[in-house]
Scaffold this motif. Structure first.
Motif, PDB file in Angstrom:
ATOM      1  N   LEU A 276      47.409  52.178  51.463  1.00 55.17           N
ATOM      2  CA  LEU A 276      47.716  51.080  50.660  1.00 55.17           C
ATOM      3  C   LEU A 276      46.726  49.765  50.822  1.00 55.17           C
ATOM      4  O   LEU A 276      46.260  49.341  50.052  1.00 55.17           O
ATOM      5  CB  LEU A 276      49.157  50.508  50.606  1.00 55.17           C
ATOM      6  N   PRO A 277      46.500  49.125  52.117  1.00 51.07           N
ATOM      7  CA  PRO A 277      45.721  48.065  52.401  1.00 51.07           C
ATOM      8  C   PRO A 277      44.175  48.149  51.764  1.00 51.07           C
ATOM      9  O   PRO A 277      43.617  47.319  51.286  1.00 51.07           O
ATOM     10  CB  PRO A 277      45.697  48.003  54.087  1.00 51.07           C
ATOM     11  N   GLU A 278      43.560  49.445  52.064  1.00 47.85           N
ATOM     12  CA  GLU A 278      42.147  49.808  51.410  1.00 47.85           C
ATOM     13  C   GLU A 278      42.100  49.659  50.132  1.00 47.85           C
ATOM     14  O   GLU A 278      41.533  49.488  49.424  1.00 47.85           O
ATOM     15  CB  GLU A 278      41.530  50.944  52.023  1.00 47.85           C
ATOM     16  N   PHE A 279      43.219  50.610  49.438  1.00 49.09           N
ATOM     17  CA  PHE A 279      43.346  50.619  48.012  1.00 49.09           C
ATOM     18  C   PHE A 279      43.408  49.267  47.435  1.00 49.09           C
ATOM     19  O   PHE A 279      42.986  48.946  46.273  1.00 49.09           O
ATOM     20  CB  PHE A 279      44.408  51.399  47.481  1.00 49.09           C
ATOM     21  N   HIS A 280      44.329  48.415  48.050  1.00 47.91           N
ATOM     22  CA  HIS A 280      44.513  47.057  47.504  1.00 47.91           C
ATOM     23  C   HIS A 280      43.317  46.355  47.533  1.00 47.91           C
ATOM     24  O   HIS A 280      42.840  45.549  46.542  1.00 47.91           O
ATOM     25  CB  HIS A 280      45.671  46.336  48.133  1.00 47.91           C
ATOM     26  N   ALA A 281      42.595  46.271  48.812  1.00 49.60           N
ATOM     27  CA  ALA A 281      41.193  45.579  48.858  1.00 49.60           C
ATOM     28  C   ALA A 281      40.279  45.913  47.941  1.00 49.60           C
ATOM     29  O   ALA A 281      39.855  45.127  47.062  1.00 49.60           O
ATOM     30  CB  ALA A 281      40.942  45.768  50.114  1.00 49.60           C
ATOM     31  N   ARG A 282      39.883  47.129  47.574  1.00 49.61           N
ATOM     32  CA  ARG A 282      38.795  47.699  46.663  1.00 49.61           C
ATOM     33  C   ARG A 282      39.561  47.435  45.028  1.00 49.61           C
ATOM     34  O   ARG A 282      38.567  47.113  44.435  1.00 49.61           O
ATOM     35  CB  ARG A 282      38.779  49.273  46.957  1.00 49.61           C
ATOM     36  N   THR A 283      40.623  47.777  44.883  1.00 46.21           N
ATOM     37  CA  THR A 283      41.282  47.466  43.547  1.00 46.21           C
ATOM     38  C   THR A 283      41.359  46.157  43.157  1.00 46.21           C
ATOM     39  O   THR A 283      40.679  45.750  41.946  1.00 46.21           O
ATOM     40  CB  THR A 283      42.572  47.959  43.457  1.00 46.21           C
ATOM     41  N   SER A 284      41.674  45.178  43.935  1.00 52.75           N
ATOM     42  CA  SER A 284      41.774  43.740  43.629  1.00 52.75           C
ATOM     43  C   SER A 284      40.253  43.104  43.577  1.00 52.75           C
ATOM     44  O   SER A 284      39.953  42.404  42.724  1.00 52.75           O
ATOM     45  CB  SER A 284      42.478  42.762  44.540  1.00 52.75           C
ATOM     46  N   ALA A 285      39.131  43.643  44.325  1.00 51.59           N
ATOM     47  CA  ALA A 285      37.997  42.990  44.302  1.00 51.59           C
ATOM     48  C   ALA A 285      37.279  43.502  42.826  1.00 51.59           C
ATOM     49  O   ALA A 285      36.751  42.577  42.285  1.00 51.59           O
ATOM     50  CB  ALA A 285      37.166  43.673  45.330  1.00 51.59           C
ATOM     51  N   VAL A 286      37.646  44.414  42.356  1.00 54.62           N
ATOM     52  CA  VAL A 286      36.946  44.854  41.065  1.00 54.62           C
ATOM     53  C   VAL A 286      37.720  44.083  39.981  1.00 54.62           C
ATOM     54  O   VAL A 286      36.911  43.612  39.124  1.00 54.62           O
ATOM     55  CB  VAL A 286      37.363  46.660  40.708  1.00 54.62           C
ATOM     56  N   LEU A 287      39.238  43.893  40.166  1.00 51.49           N
ATOM     57  CA  LEU A 287      39.888  43.162  39.211  1.00 51.49           C
ATOM     58  C   LEU A 287      39.529  41.820  39.174  1.00 51.49           C
ATOM     59  O   LEU A 287      39.407  41.172  38.143  1.00 51.49           O
ATOM     60  CB  LEU A 287      41.339  43.160  39.323  1.00 51.49           C
ATOM     61  N   ARG A 288      39.139  41.313  40.273  1.00 44.21           N
ATOM     62  CA  ARG A 288      38.628  39.646  40.341  1.00 44.21           C
ATOM     63  C   ARG A 288      37.401  39.691  39.529  1.00 44.21           C
ATOM     64  O   ARG A 288      37.026  38.509  38.942  1.00 44.21           O
ATOM     65  CB  ARG A 288      38.493  39.299  41.673  1.00 44.21           C
ATOM     66  N   GLU A 289      36.388  40.471  39.713  1.00 47.10           N
ATOM     67  CA  GLU A 289      35.102  40.539  39.131  1.00 47.10           C
ATOM     68  C   GLU A 289      35.340  40.541  37.539  1.00 47.10           C
ATOM     69  O   GLU A 289      34.204  39.950  36.976  1.00 47.10           O
ATOM     70  CB  GLU A 289      34.321  41.712  39.586  1.00 47.10           C
ATOM     71  N   LEU A 290      36.269  41.212  37.153  1.00 48.53           N
ATOM     72  CA  LEU A 290      36.570  41.195  35.537  1.00 48.53           C
ATOM     73  C   LEU A 290      36.909  39.818  34.859  1.00 48.53           C
ATOM     74  O   LEU A 290      36.695  39.575  33.867  1.00 48.53           O
ATOM     75  CB  LEU A 290      37.511  42.224  35.301  1.00 48.53           C
ATOM     76  N   ALA A 291      37.264  38.975  36.059  1.00 55.65           N
ATOM     77  CA  ALA A 291      37.706  37.542  35.429  1.00 55.65           C
ATOM     78  C   ALA A 291      38.647  37.418  34.395  1.00 55.65           C
ATOM     79  O   ALA A 291      38.569  36.664  33.443  1.00 55.65           O
ATOM     80  CB  ALA A 291      36.421  36.712  35.150  1.00 55.65           C
ATOM     81  N   LEU A 292      39.776  38.370  34.277  1.00 58.08           N
ATOM     82  CA  LEU A 292      40.730  38.286  33.471  1.00 58.08           C
ATOM     83  C   LEU A 292      42.251  38.301  34.211  1.00 58.08           C
ATOM     84  O   LEU A 292      42.176  38.610  35.413  1.00 58.08           O
ATOM     85  CB  LEU A 292      41.081  39.613  32.728  1.00 58.08           C
ATOM     86  N   PRO A 293      43.357  37.645  33.897  1.00 63.18           N
ATOM     87  CA  PRO A 293      44.389  37.707  34.547  1.00 63.18           C
ATOM     88  C   PRO A 293      44.825  39.206  34.632  1.00 63.18           C
ATOM     89  O   PRO A 293      44.733  40.021  33.718  1.00 63.18           O
ATOM     90  CB  PRO A 293      45.254  37.117  33.511  1.00 63.18           C
ATOM     91  N   TYR A 294      45.384  39.540  35.901  1.00 65.91           N
ATOM     92  CA  TYR A 294      45.723  40.807  36.253  1.00 65.91           C
ATOM     93  C   TYR A 294      46.871  41.037  37.080  1.00 65.91           C
ATOM     94  O   TYR A 294      47.355  39.941  37.619  1.00 65.91           O
ATOM     95  CB  TYR A 294      44.643  41.549  36.928  1.00 65.91           C
ATOM     96  N   GLU A 295      47.583  42.067  37.214  1.00 67.04           N
ATOM     97  CA  GLU A 295      48.548  42.291  38.075  1.00 67.04           C
ATOM     98  C   GLU A 295      48.351  43.763  38.675  1.00 67.04           C
ATOM     99  O   GLU A 295      47.932  44.506  37.941  1.00 67.04           O
ATOM    100  CB  GLU A 295      49.977  42.154  37.407  1.00 67.04           C
TER     101      GLU A 295
END
Length: 86
Positions: A36-55
């Motif tokens: 989970l920690p690595e999955f979260h780090a990678r997933t949230s990095a990609v989502l932040r790059e999209l510059a859209l609200p996410y959850e």
């Protein structure tokens, strides 16, 4: 007179953009404390790059290990995380 016109999806999306996420990633997890920690780090990095609200919605699917504790620890540092326990 009652308005029966179809909703304007573009206007609705733009007007609600700050109220709700544009992207929801639902992550079922069963005994996933190690990844989970690595999955979260990678997933949230990609989502932040999209510059859209996410959850990110972590779903604890009855884990017997420390998955739920890890989810709570991640949520403590990331307000974009929601946890669902089954």
């Amino acid at each position: 007179a009652m308005d029966i016109s179809p909703p304007n999806r573009m206007t609705d999306t733009l007007s609600n953009a700050s109220a709700s996420p544009s992207i929801s990633v639902v992550v079922p997890a069963y005994n996933e404390q190690e990844v989970l920690p690595e999955f979260h780090a990678r997933t949230s990095a990609v989502l932040r790059e999209l510059a859209l609200p996410y959850e990110i919605v972590f779903v604890n699917d009855g884990s017997k290990d420390e998955t739920l504790r890890v989810m709570h620890s991640l949520r403590d540092t990331d307000p974009n995380i929601t946890i669902v326990e089954l």
